[in-house]
Design an enzyme around this catalytic site. Structure first.
Site, PDB file in Angstrom:
ATOM      1  N   HIS A 311      27.752  76.995  45.271  1.00 13.75           N
ATOM      2  CA  HIS A 311      28.221  77.271  43.909  1.00 13.75           C
ATOM      3  C   HIS A 311      29.742  77.292  43.922  1.00 13.75           C
ATOM      4  O   HIS A 311      30.355  77.733  44.888  1.00 13.75           O
ATOM      5  CB  HIS A 311      27.697  78.643  43.438  1.00 13.75           C
ATOM      6  N   ASP A 369      19.219  77.872  40.652  1.00 12.17           N
ATOM      7  CA  ASP A 369      18.260  76.762  40.568  1.00 12.17           C
ATOM      8  C   ASP A 369      17.299  76.702  41.735  1.00 12.17           C
ATOM      9  O   ASP A 369      16.382  75.882  41.737  1.00 12.17           O
ATOM     10  CB  ASP A 369      19.033  75.443  40.473  1.00 12.17           C
TER      11      ASP A 369
HETATM   12  C1  SDX Z   1      24.604  75.497  38.294  1.00 14.31           C
HETATM   13  O1  SDX Z   1      29.277  76.642  37.275  1.00 14.31           O
HETATM   14  C2  SDX Z   1      28.211  77.307  37.051  1.00 14.31           C
HETATM   15  O2  SDX Z   1      28.248  78.496  36.780  1.00 14.31           O
HETATM   16  C3  SDX Z   1      26.921  76.521  37.066  1.00 14.31           C
HETATM   17  C4  SDX Z   1      25.642  77.323  36.935  1.00 14.31           C
HETATM   18  C5  SDX Z   1      25.500  77.905  35.550  1.00 14.31           C
HETATM   19  O3  SDX Z   1      24.742  78.866  35.383  1.00 14.31           O
HETATM   20  O4  SDX Z   1      26.078  77.320  34.602  1.00 14.31           O
HETATM   21  O5  SDX Z   1      25.626  78.377  37.888  1.00 14.31           O
HETATM   22  C6  SDX Z   1      24.414  76.436  37.161  1.00 14.31           C
HETATM   23  O6  SDX Z   1      25.034  74.399  38.068  1.00 14.31           O
HETATM   24  C7  SDX Z   1      24.317  75.963  39.693  1.00 14.31           C
HETATM   25  C8  SDX Z   1      24.662  74.890  40.781  1.00 14.31           C
HETATM   26  C9  SDX Z   1      23.498  73.907  40.859  1.00 14.31           C
HETATM   27  N1  SDX Z   1      23.833  72.751  41.686  1.00 14.31           N
HETATM   28  C10 SDX Z   1      23.243  72.560  42.891  1.00 14.31           C
HETATM   29  O7  SDX Z   1      22.470  73.352  43.410  1.00 14.31           O
HETATM   30  C11 SDX Z   1      23.584  71.227  43.533  1.00 14.31           C
HETATM   31  C12 SDX Z   1      23.918  71.448  45.015  1.00 14.31           C
HETATM   32  N2  SDX Z   1      25.176  72.206  45.058  1.00 14.31           N
HETATM   33  C13 SDX Z   1      26.394  71.434  45.249  1.00 14.31           C
HETATM   34  O8  SDX Z   1      26.395  70.172  44.664  1.00 14.31           O
HETATM   35  C14 SDX Z   1      27.661  72.267  45.071  1.00 14.31           C
HETATM   36  O9  SDX Z   1      27.486  73.419  45.788  1.00 14.31           O
HETATM   37  C15 SDX Z   1      28.134  72.619  43.677  1.00 14.31           C
HETATM   38  C16 SDX Z   1      28.252  71.427  42.791  1.00 14.31           C
HETATM   39  C17 SDX Z   1      27.214  73.608  43.038  1.00 14.31           C
HETATM   40  C18 SDX Z   1      29.514  73.260  43.816  1.00 14.31           C
HETATM   41  O10 SDX Z   1      30.389  72.271  44.219  1.00 14.31           O
HETATM   42  P1  SDX Z   1      31.933  72.599  44.560  1.00 14.31           P
HETATM   43  O11 SDX Z   1      32.303  73.955  44.120  1.00 14.31           O
HETATM   44  O12 SDX Z   1      32.747  71.469  44.082  1.00 14.31           O
HETATM   45  O13 SDX Z   1      31.905  72.710  46.109  1.00 14.31           O
HETATM   46  P2  SDX Z   1      32.198  71.489  47.048  1.00 14.31           P
HETATM   47  O14 SDX Z   1      31.382  70.338  46.602  1.00 14.31           O
HETATM   48  O15 SDX Z   1      33.675  71.347  47.155  1.00 14.31           O
HETATM   49  O16 SDX Z   1      31.568  72.040  48.403  1.00 14.31           O
HETATM   50  C19 SDX Z   1      32.356  72.766  49.320  1.00 14.31           C
HETATM   51  C20 SDX Z   1      31.843  72.334  50.686  1.00 14.31           C
HETATM   52  C21 SDX Z   1      31.820  70.820  50.872  1.00 14.31           C
HETATM   53  O17 SDX Z   1      31.985  70.556  52.258  1.00 14.31           O
HETATM   54  P3  SDX Z   1      33.529  70.152  52.757  1.00 14.31           P
HETATM   55  O18 SDX Z   1      33.950  68.970  51.949  1.00 14.31           O
HETATM   56  O19 SDX Z   1      34.363  71.395  52.517  1.00 14.31           O
HETATM   57  O20 SDX Z   1      33.328  69.847  54.238  1.00 14.31           O
HETATM   58  O21 SDX Z   1      30.474  72.753  50.824  1.00 14.31           O
HETATM   59  C22 SDX Z   1      29.631  71.618  50.965  1.00 14.31           C
HETATM   60  C23 SDX Z   1      30.409  70.409  50.500  1.00 14.31           C
HETATM   61  O22 SDX Z   1      29.993  69.238  51.190  1.00 14.31           O
HETATM   62  N3  SDX Z   1      28.470  71.857  50.110  1.00 14.31           N
HETATM   63  C24 SDX Z   1      27.215  71.585  50.476  1.00 14.31           C
HETATM   64  C25 SDX Z   1      26.443  72.003  49.362  1.00 14.31           C
HETATM   65  N4  SDX Z   1      27.233  72.494  48.410  1.00 14.31           N
HETATM   66  C26 SDX Z   1      28.496  72.396  48.864  1.00 14.31           C
HETATM   67  N5  SDX Z   1      26.673  71.033  51.583  1.00 14.31           N
HETATM   68  C27 SDX Z   1      25.333  70.900  51.591  1.00 14.31           C
HETATM   69  N6  SDX Z   1      24.510  71.282  50.577  1.00 14.31           N
HETATM   70  C28 SDX Z   1      25.033  71.843  49.464  1.00 14.31           C
HETATM   71  N7  SDX Z   1      24.234  72.220  48.450  1.00 14.31           N
END
Ligand code: SDX
Length: 435
Positions: A311, A369
């Site tokens: 998140h 989720d």
């Molecule tokens: C919702 O914003 C909100 O409040 C949203 C929400 C709401 O109520 O409105 O809470 C609802 O959207 C919840 C999130 C649902 N999405 C997912 O579950 C999809 C999987 N999660 C990721 O796509 C990600 O964690 C996000 C999109 C939720 C957050 O992305 P960020 O903040 O841009 O984080 P990032 O992509 O920069 O990740 C940081 C690091 C990265 O690695 P590095 O580049 O630092 O090496 O963490 C890794 C990412 O690769 N990472 C993951 C991961 N999520 C982040 N690696 C593996 N699996 C994951 N799920």
């Protein structure tokens, strides 16, 4: 909305030998902010923050998240207390009005919502234009925008009463719309709302009752549905809420702004994650395949991510996920489908991921989720309907945030700037002179 920020000193910004003073402001909870509104005028530079990682887009008094502590407050009330002791319509009143209603206020509010649950009969013809196998979010995006064609008396965003009526209509009609989306996709007749039922009971009956027999209300499933709605009601300036604010900032009417929010929520990184998460759990299938998917999630060269994990704000357990997990067990117990393979995979995946260095280091925890899909799947909703239910529940958050923005006397149209790295200015060359 009355501005309630407090001065908290001055930030010194130094650039090319000059120093600029920028006001620092504090709020009730959370980090202070540096007000950079005058930066361009003073120093001739913009700031750059594409994902808004360090940028507050607005002042708000609706919801607060402490990502490090895993705290979520709606108008100051912790989400676990609201989920455990309140009801979705009461939370709607709280988000819209800033306080919990007394009995008379709640009765009036609930009655007004109930009396707006019907759709204009011609709305039903919109569905005929969709293929039966259209994605439910495609149908919801289209029909929410179409609502404005039928309610011209609640479209002027500049009129607080018209905006209030639009808010009531959107909260009241989303269950009827969402149920129609589901019924259309399975070829069953539409079911109209019954005023004697609660909000969640009404929605479940509109989705699952059939003309051939009486529909039996399940108090456990209705309570689980109501709790699902509470847990999805609002969440600060997430992508879809920011979309609603930006769309509404131009004066676009509430139905258009909310339709834009529905479209944004559809993305798998946002509201589409509940659908993607359940698909992922089914793809994993059995506990012994979990390590293979954990490794893929950690592989930089593999676009696969663990859906339902991570998140932007929570660097601790999403408090909604905990309530969702408990609700999942209650629903599965009620349905007598305890320990389904998908729940077993989910619980083991959560356990392994929370012990894995990669997830610990990056502070990746289950989010709202992760378990929600298990509940909705057990209740009989097809996976493609999951984000429709998220949109239904989030409508109150979208309209509350939209109203808060439009009630702010300093509100202006949102218009971000950019850093341009395209071609330098150059003169046009007629085609006869081009190689
Ligand atoms: C919702 O914003 C909100 O409040 C949203 C929400 C709401 O109520 O409105 O809470 C609802 O959207 C919840 C999130 C649902 N999405 C997912 O579950 C999809 C999987 N999660 C990721 O796509 C990600 O964690 C996000 C999109 C939720 C957050 O992305 P960020 O903040 O841009 O984080 P990032 O992509 O920069 O990740 C940081 C690091 C990265 O690695 P590095 O580049 O630092 O090496 O963490 C890794 C990412 O690769 N990472 C993951 C991961 N999520 C982040 N690696 C593996 N699996 C994951 N799920």
């Amino acid at each position: 909305m009355e501005n309630k920020t407090k001065p908290a000193g001055t930030a010194k910004f130094e650039l090319e030998g000059k120093t600029y003073d920028l006001p620092v402001l504090s709020g009730t909870h959370g980090p202070n902010v540096v007000d950079i509104n005058s930066l361009y005028k003073q120093a001739g530079v913009f700031t750059l923050d594409p994902g808004f990682t360090s940028t507050a887009s607005c002042e708000s008094q609706i919801t607060f998240i402490d990502g490090n502590e895993g705290i979520l407050l709606h108008r100051g009330y912790p989400i676990d207390q609201l989920a455990g002791q309140s009801g979705y319509l009461e939370v709607c009143y709280l988000l819209l009005n800033g306080k919990l209603p007394n009995q008379a206020e709640f009765k009036t509010f609930a009655r007004e919502i109930t009396e707006h649950t019907l759709l204009h009969t011609q709305m039903d013809r919109f569905f005929e234009g969709f293929r039966r196998d259209s994605h439910p979010m495609a149908m919801l995006t289209g029909t929410v925008g179409a609502l404005s064609a039928f309610y011209p008396s609640s479209m002027d965003s500049a009129d607080p009463e018209e905006r209030r009526l639009a808010s009531i209509r959107l909260i009241a009609k989303m269950p009827t719309l969402a149920a129609r989306v589901y019924k259309y996709s399975i070829g069953q007749p539409f079911v109209n709302p019954l005023n004697e039922l609660s909000y969640a009971e009404n929605f479940l009956r509109m989705c699952f009752s059939v003309p051939a027999e009486d529909y039996k209300i399940s108090s456990t499933l209705s309570k689980a549905m109501d709790r699902f709605f509470i847990l999805h009601a609002d969440h600060e300036q997430n992508a879809s809420t920011s979309t609603v604010r930006l769309a509404g900032s131009s004066g676009a009417h509430p139905y258009a702004a909310v339709a834009a929010g529905v479209a944004c929520l559809w993305g798998p990184s946002h509201g589409g994650a509940n659908e993607a998460c359940l698909n992922m759990l089914h793809e994993i299938g059995t506990i012994d395949r979990i390590p293979e998917f954990i490794e893929r999630a950690k592989d930089k060269d593999d676009p696969f991510r663990l859906m339902g994990f991570g998140h932007r704000v929570y660097k601790n357990y999403d408090p909604r996920a905990k309530v969702m997990q408990q609700t999942a067990h209650e629903v599965l117990d009620e349905l007598g489908v305890r320990d389904t393979p998908v729940l077993k995979v989910a619980m083991e995946l959560e356990k392994i991921a929370l012990e894995d260095d990669y997830f610990v280091q990056k502070k990746l925890y289950p989010n709202v989720d992760f378990y929600s899909g298990i509940i909705l799947d057990a209740m009989g909703f097809p996976t493609e309907m999951f984000t429709v239910l998220f949109a239904l529940a989030r409508t109150v958050g979208w309209v509350s945030q939209l109203n808060e923005m439009l009630d702010d006397p300093t509100q202006r149209i949102g218009r971000p700037r950019q850093i341009y790295t395209g071609e330098a200015m150059r003169d046009f060359v007629p085609v006869s002179q081009r190689s």
